[in-house]
Design a protein around this motif. Structure first.
Motif, PDB file in Angstrom:
ATOM      1  N   UNK A  14      -3.802  10.009  -0.323  1.00 17.77           N
ATOM      2  CA  UNK A  14      -4.711   8.865  -0.394  1.00 17.77           C
ATOM      3  C   UNK A  14      -3.919   7.561  -0.522  1.00 17.77           C
ATOM      4  N   UNK A  15      -4.413   6.503   0.155  1.00 23.59           N
ATOM      5  CA  UNK A  15      -3.775   5.188   0.062  1.00 23.59           C
ATOM      6  C   UNK A  15      -4.033   4.595  -1.322  1.00 23.59           C
ATOM      7  N   UNK A  16      -2.984   4.023  -1.910  1.00 23.89           N
ATOM      8  CA  UNK A  16      -3.069   3.449  -3.253  1.00 23.89           C
ATOM      9  C   UNK A  16      -2.427   2.063  -3.228  1.00 23.89           C
TER      10      UNK A  16
ATOM     11  N   UNK B 161       0.861  -1.172   0.000  1.00 19.94           N
ATOM     12  CA  UNK B 161       0.000   0.000   0.000  1.00 19.94           C
ATOM     13  C   UNK B 161       0.903   1.229   0.000  1.00 19.94           C
ATOM     14  N   UNK B 162       0.747   2.056  -1.027  1.00 20.45           N
ATOM     15  CA  UNK B 162       1.529   3.279  -1.124  1.00 20.45           C
ATOM     16  C   UNK B 162       0.637   4.475  -0.875  1.00 20.45           C
ATOM     17  N   UNK B 163       1.189   5.645  -1.003  1.00 19.21           N
ATOM     18  CA  UNK B 163       0.444   6.886  -0.793  1.00 19.21           C
ATOM     19  C   UNK B 163       0.593   7.779  -2.008  1.00 19.21           C
ATOM     20  N   UNK B 164      -0.498   8.379  -2.414  1.00 15.17           N
ATOM     21  CA  UNK B 164      -0.448   9.387  -3.462  1.00 15.17           C
ATOM     22  C   UNK B 164       0.155  10.630  -2.825  1.00 15.17           C
TER      23      UNK B 164
END
Length: 94
Positions: free
Chosen positions: A68-70, A60-63
């Motif tokens: 926002x979680x991506x 799970x990454x972050x924009x």
């Protein structure tokens, strides 16, 4: 050094070869290395190093713009491990 500089250098050091032939040779070598890595094979050039692939797990990454979680899918990335001769040349006292 970029690919065209490598081709020019090899052509200058080998006057018996045409530049177009040297370009074809260099392109073929790079294509074969790329093809082997895409198949999951390892490419070892003795004294220079070894190319392989490593798997990066799903995460799970972050924009960065919105926070926002991506979901980031798993992927394979190229990996290069330097050979002993190359490492020794890089670290040799001048």
């Amino acid at each position: 050094m970029i690919k065209s500089e490598l081709i020019t250098l090899i052509a200058e050091n080998n006057p018996h070869l045409y530049q177009r032939d040297v370009e074809r040779i260099v392109t073929t070598i790079f294509d074969e290395i790329s093809d082997a890595l895409s198949r999951g094979d390892r490419v070892e050039l003795r004294g220079f190093g070894a190319f392989s692939t490593k798997e990066r797990a799903e995460r799970i990454g972050r924009n960065p713009r919105t926070g926002e979680a991506v979901k980031v899918d798993k992927k394979y990335v190229p990996y290069f491990k330097c050979g002993k001769e190359l490492r020794d040349r890089l670290n040799a006292d001048s």
